[in-house]
Motif scaffolding. Structure first.
Motif, PDB file in Angstrom:
ATOM      1  N   PHE A 192     -14.989  -4.040  -0.216  1.00 17.87           N
ATOM      2  CA  PHE A 192     -14.285  -2.825  -0.649  1.00 17.87           C
ATOM      3  C   PHE A 192     -13.693  -3.056  -2.035  1.00 17.87           C
ATOM      4  O   PHE A 192     -13.134  -4.101  -2.321  1.00 17.87           O
ATOM      5  CB  PHE A 192     -13.176  -2.487   0.357  1.00 17.87           C
ATOM      6  CG  PHE A 192     -12.750  -1.042   0.320  1.00 17.87           C
ATOM      7  CD1 PHE A 192     -13.324  -0.110   1.164  1.00 17.87           C
ATOM      8  CD2 PHE A 192     -11.765  -0.620  -0.560  1.00 17.87           C
ATOM      9  CE1 PHE A 192     -12.918   1.223   1.137  1.00 17.87           C
ATOM     10  CE2 PHE A 192     -11.353   0.712  -0.592  1.00 17.87           C
ATOM     11  CZ  PHE A 192     -11.940   1.635   0.259  1.00 17.87           C
ATOM     12  N   TRP A 193     -13.826  -2.105  -2.908  1.00 14.38           N
ATOM     13  CA  TRP A 193     -13.409  -2.221  -4.317  1.00 14.38           C
ATOM     14  C   TRP A 193     -14.074  -3.419  -5.015  1.00 14.38           C
ATOM     15  O   TRP A 193     -13.537  -3.935  -5.996  1.00 14.38           O
ATOM     16  CB  TRP A 193     -11.885  -2.320  -4.480  1.00 14.38           C
ATOM     17  CG  TRP A 193     -11.128  -1.043  -4.246  1.00 14.38           C
ATOM     18  CD1 TRP A 193     -10.074  -0.869  -3.411  1.00 14.38           C
ATOM     19  CD2 TRP A 193     -11.325   0.234  -4.889  1.00 14.38           C
ATOM     20  NE1 TRP A 193      -9.607   0.433  -3.472  1.00 14.38           N
ATOM     21  CE2 TRP A 193     -10.366   1.128  -4.369  1.00 14.38           C
ATOM     22  CE3 TRP A 193     -12.240   0.703  -5.854  1.00 14.38           C
ATOM     23  CZ2 TRP A 193     -10.279   2.463  -4.773  1.00 14.38           C
ATOM     24  CZ3 TRP A 193     -12.155   2.031  -6.255  1.00 14.38           C
ATOM     25  CH2 TRP A 193     -11.182   2.893  -5.716  1.00 14.38           C
ATOM     26  N   GLU A 210       0.827  -1.211   0.000  1.00 13.14           N
ATOM     27  CA  GLU A 210       0.000   0.000   0.000  1.00 13.14           C
ATOM     28  C   GLU A 210       0.868   1.271   0.000  1.00 13.14           C
ATOM     29  O   GLU A 210       1.682   1.469   0.913  1.00 13.14           O
ATOM     30  CB  GLU A 210      -0.929  -0.027   1.228  1.00 13.14           C
ATOM     31  CG  GLU A 210      -1.713   1.252   1.482  1.00 13.14           C
ATOM     32  CD  GLU A 210      -2.697   1.609   0.362  1.00 13.14           C
ATOM     33  OE1 GLU A 210      -3.268   0.699  -0.262  1.00 13.14           O
ATOM     34  OE2 GLU A 210      -2.883   2.820   0.101  1.00 13.14           O
ATOM     35  N   ARG A 225      -7.128   3.446  -7.941  1.00 15.48           N
ATOM     36  CA  ARG A 225      -6.045   3.309  -6.950  1.00 15.48           C
ATOM     37  C   ARG A 225      -5.588   1.856  -6.730  1.00 15.48           C
ATOM     38  O   ARG A 225      -5.083   1.222  -7.638  1.00 15.48           O
ATOM     39  CB  ARG A 225      -6.488   3.932  -5.625  1.00 15.48           C
ATOM     40  CG  ARG A 225      -7.035   5.359  -5.758  1.00 15.48           C
ATOM     41  CD  ARG A 225      -5.964   6.390  -5.749  1.00 15.48           C
ATOM     42  NE  ARG A 225      -5.236   6.394  -4.501  1.00 15.48           N
ATOM     43  CZ  ARG A 225      -4.048   6.988  -4.375  1.00 15.48           C
ATOM     44  NH1 ARG A 225      -3.507   7.595  -5.413  1.00 15.48           N
ATOM     45  NH2 ARG A 225      -3.417   6.976  -3.223  1.00 15.48           N
ATOM     46  N   THR A 226      -5.786   1.324  -5.516  1.00 18.24           N
ATOM     47  CA  THR A 226      -5.294  -0.012  -5.187  1.00 18.24           C
ATOM     48  C   THR A 226      -5.893  -1.075  -6.107  1.00 18.24           C
ATOM     49  O   THR A 226      -5.217  -2.022  -6.513  1.00 18.24           O
ATOM     50  CB  THR A 226      -5.622  -0.337  -3.710  1.00 18.24           C
ATOM     51  OG1 THR A 226      -4.968   0.632  -2.887  1.00 18.24           O
ATOM     52  CG2 THR A 226      -5.162  -1.717  -3.316  1.00 18.24           C
ATOM     53  N   TRP A 232      -6.210   0.833   9.540  1.00 19.45           N
ATOM     54  CA  TRP A 232      -7.570   0.488   9.152  1.00 19.45           C
ATOM     55  C   TRP A 232      -8.041  -0.875   9.660  1.00 19.45           C
ATOM     56  O   TRP A 232      -9.227  -1.166   9.641  1.00 19.45           O
ATOM     57  CB  TRP A 232      -7.680   0.452   7.621  1.00 19.45           C
ATOM     58  CG  TRP A 232      -7.755   1.769   6.934  1.00 19.45           C
ATOM     59  CD1 TRP A 232      -7.279   2.963   7.390  1.00 19.45           C
ATOM     60  CD2 TRP A 232      -8.334   2.030   5.652  1.00 19.45           C
ATOM     61  NE1 TRP A 232      -7.513   3.943   6.461  1.00 19.45           N
ATOM     62  CE2 TRP A 232      -8.155   3.407   5.391  1.00 19.45           C
ATOM     63  CE3 TRP A 232      -8.977   1.239   4.692  1.00 19.45           C
ATOM     64  CZ2 TRP A 232      -8.598   4.006   4.209  1.00 19.45           C
ATOM     65  CZ3 TRP A 232      -9.416   1.835   3.523  1.00 19.45           C
ATOM     66  CH2 TRP A 232      -9.231   3.209   3.286  1.00 19.45           C
ATOM     67  N   ARG A 235     -14.186  -6.445  -4.257  1.00 22.10           N
ATOM     68  CA  ARG A 235     -13.262  -7.583  -4.378  1.00 22.10           C
ATOM     69  C   ARG A 235     -13.970  -8.925  -4.287  1.00 22.10           C
ATOM     70  O   ARG A 235     -13.606  -9.874  -4.999  1.00 22.10           O
ATOM     71  CB  ARG A 235     -12.182  -7.503  -3.295  1.00 22.10           C
ATOM     72  CG  ARG A 235     -11.134  -6.440  -3.550  1.00 22.10           C
ATOM     73  CD  ARG A 235     -10.050  -6.499  -2.484  1.00 22.10           C
ATOM     74  NE  ARG A 235      -9.018  -5.521  -2.707  1.00 22.10           N
ATOM     75  CZ  ARG A 235      -8.859  -4.391  -2.013  1.00 22.10           C
ATOM     76  NH1 ARG A 235      -9.699  -4.087  -1.025  1.00 22.10           N
ATOM     77  NH2 ARG A 235      -7.869  -3.565  -2.275  1.00 22.10           N
ATOM     78  N   HIS A 266       0.648   2.434  -5.655  1.00 19.92           N
ATOM     79  CA  HIS A 266       0.371   3.772  -6.219  1.00 19.92           C
ATOM     80  C   HIS A 266       1.063   4.819  -5.372  1.00 19.92           C
ATOM     81  O   HIS A 266       1.748   4.496  -4.396  1.00 19.92           O
ATOM     82  CB  HIS A 266      -1.141   4.022  -6.293  1.00 19.92           C
ATOM     83  CG  HIS A 266      -1.866   3.786  -4.995  1.00 19.92           C
ATOM     84  ND1 HIS A 266      -1.655   4.548  -3.873  1.00 19.92           N
ATOM     85  CD2 HIS A 266      -2.767   2.834  -4.635  1.00 19.92           C
ATOM     86  CE1 HIS A 266      -2.418   4.104  -2.884  1.00 19.92           C
ATOM     87  NE2 HIS A 266      -3.102   3.056  -3.315  1.00 19.92           N
ATOM     88  N   LEU A 278      -2.092  -3.249   3.980  1.00 24.21           N
ATOM     89  CA  LEU A 278      -3.014  -2.136   4.242  1.00 24.21           C
ATOM     90  C   LEU A 278      -2.518  -1.118   5.278  1.00 24.21           C
ATOM     91  O   LEU A 278      -2.900   0.049   5.233  1.00 24.21           O
ATOM     92  CB  LEU A 278      -4.373  -2.698   4.693  1.00 24.21           C
ATOM     93  CG  LEU A 278      -5.503  -1.703   4.949  1.00 24.21           C
ATOM     94  CD1 LEU A 278      -5.807  -0.875   3.706  1.00 24.21           C
ATOM     95  CD2 LEU A 278      -6.780  -2.431   5.389  1.00 24.21           C
TER      96      LEU A 278
HETATM   97  C1  GP9 Z   1      -8.743  -1.010   1.098  1.00 20.60           C
HETATM   98  C2  GP9 Z   1      -7.483  -0.681   0.388  1.00 20.60           C
HETATM   99  C3  GP9 Z   1      -7.356   0.803   0.129  1.00 20.60           C
HETATM  100  O1  GP9 Z   1      -9.168  -2.315   0.968  1.00 20.60           O
HETATM  101  O2  GP9 Z   1      -7.198  -1.466  -0.672  1.00 20.60           O
HETATM  102  O3  GP9 Z   1      -7.451   1.153  -1.198  1.00 20.60           O
HETATM  103  P1  GP9 Z   1      -7.000   2.614  -1.708  1.00 20.60           P
HETATM  104  O4  GP9 Z   1      -7.796   3.614  -0.942  1.00 20.60           O
HETATM  105  O5  GP9 Z   1      -5.507   2.764  -1.442  1.00 20.60           O
HETATM  106  O6  GP9 Z   1      -7.283   2.570  -3.157  1.00 20.60           O
END
Ligand code: GP9
Length: 411
Positions: free
Chosen positions: A132-133, A38, A79-80, A161, A135, A254, A190
């Motif tokens: 989240f995202w 991260e 992002r991630t 987190w 996944r 990133h 994370l």
């Molecule tokens: C949360 C983590 C954060 O699951 O992947 O993602 P980001 O905010 O860095 O895109």
């Protein structure tokens, strides 16, 4: 017509490379562990602060690893999840939004699905809410056997987190020990998420000196913690006998969402120009440790996250010619003369120049830098690269938004 053009692009690109590298098939049936870090950038790797190494464990790992220090993240708004998509599908993320959320139902040629066909187990690990995202959904579609999310871990080290990376990586290796081999394991850390203010144990702290009590200092501190957690993971893999059977990969996802060029200049002990800083914000480290420690050294050929699969699969003896990958094999040096790393912003580099687009999208208003001097040069030197960069992003966007892989596959 468009389908033919896209097919043609892949065919031409294929014909420009030898398609082989000296290590093709040498690590057949090895496990692969990929750790995506991260916000882990490249500018502080191997650097010292007040006499203390910021990344002592990566520094040590580099001694018998391939370290790509001219490697770019290719992420956008996702992002991630974009880093994950680029690395595991070898296509560019979208200009807006996240592919994970907008196009999870598509067919992609993914690392887990390809390796599953070769008899691998494939699992994803990330100690956070699995939705989240998107996944939970996306990892099923990508072909993973299982996604180990927050509820699968014992939260015995609360940090940032969720679960601290040290425990996360350690427990993940525990799960891998129960997994049939060969396996592909994809892990996302994370703890080092923005805003980086971790409540760390004394032994994980470094003396931040002038950066104490600043977000930049907290950032360096959280990177140092992740480096330490990685060191423990590597030690455990060695103790458990998995290390010699595994290709181990670490890369950053990133940038760090800060604007701190003065602090970076002070850390590096010299004035960082606006261009140097811009490039630093685009670069993340890539480390690849091969099971026998071969090919160790620092590699300066430019690469990016899309190149992960095209680089790793040939090591296992998997020919990537039939897949619609937009990245290329970093170990196939015959590809170097045509190498172009295209960022989602439209910036690109071929290793000799770096082009930054202007906000109005007019080619001539962009800036071309000569990488040998770090100075601005005639923008026309970027003309051919610009046309190719625009073309690649458009091809990738078409493949994703129109779900073209099933169509492209038909003869
Ligand atoms: C949360 C983590 C954060 O699951 O992947 O993602 P980001 O905010 O860095 O895109």
């Amino acid at each position: 017509e468009r389908i033919d053009e896209i097919r043609q692009w892949f065919a031409e690109r294929e014909s420009k490379t030898s398609g082989t590298d000296a290590l093709f098939g040498r690590y057949k049936d090895s496990n692969i562990i990929v750790v995506q870090g991260e916000a882990f950038m490249n500018f502080f790797v191997g650097k010292k602060l007040n006499g203390q190494s910021l990344t002592p464990n990566l520094d040590k790992l580099m001694e018998d690893s391939l370290y790509f220090d001219n490697f770019y993240h290719q992420t956008g708004q996702g992002r991630t999840s974009d880093a994950d998509f680029s690395a595991n599908a070898s296509l560019h993320p979208l200009p807006s939004g996240s592919v994970f959320i907008r196009h999870a139902e598509n067919v992609f040629h993914t690392m887990p699905s390809i390796l599953k066909q070769q008899g691998y187990a494939a699992n994803a690990y990330h100690a956070y809410d699995g939705s989240f995202w998107n996944r939970n959904r996306m990892y099923k579609e990508m072909g993973y056997d299982r996604f180990y999310a927050e509820h699968d871990f014992e939260i015995d080290e609360r940090l940032g987190w969720s679960l601290g990376d040290r425990s996360f990586l350690n427990q993940s290796v525990g799960f891998m020990e129960q997994t049939s081999q060969p396996f592909y394991s994809f892990l996302i850390t994370l703890s080092s998420h923005h805003p980086y203010n971790l409540n760390l144990e004394e032994e994980d702290r470094i003396d931040l000196g002038e950066f104490q009590d600043s977000t930049f200092g907290n950032y360096l501190q959280s990177m140092h913690y992740l480096d330490s957690a990685l060191g423990d993971m590597v030690n455990r893999l060695k103790e458990d006998g998995l290390w010699e059977k595994t290709i181990f990969v670490f890369y950053g996802d990133h940038d760090y969402s800060l604007n701190e060029s003065a602090a970076v200049s002070r850390l590096l002990g010299g004035e960082v120009s606006a261009f140097d800083y811009e490039r630093m914000m685009a670069q993340v480290p890539l480390l690849i440790h091969l099971p026998d420690g071969a090919m160790a050294g620092t590699y300066e050929n430019p690469g990016g996250q899309l190149d992960l699969m095209p680089t790793l699969l040939p090591l296992l003896g998997i020919d990537t010619a039939d897949y619609f990958f937009m990245g290329s094999n970093l170990l196939d040096r015959s590809a170097d003369k045509n190498r172009l790393v295209v960022l989602r912003s439209g910036a690109f580099t071929d290793g000799t120049i770096y082009y930054t687009p202007s906000a109005d999208g007019v080619f001539e208003n962009g800036i071309c830098y000569d990488l040998a001097t770090g100075q601005q040069t005639d923008v026309n030197k970027a003309r051919a690269g610009y046309a190719e960069a625009v073309n690649r992003l458009a091809i990738s966007d078409d493949i994703i938004t129109r779900d073209l892989i099933p169509v492209l596959q038909q003869n």
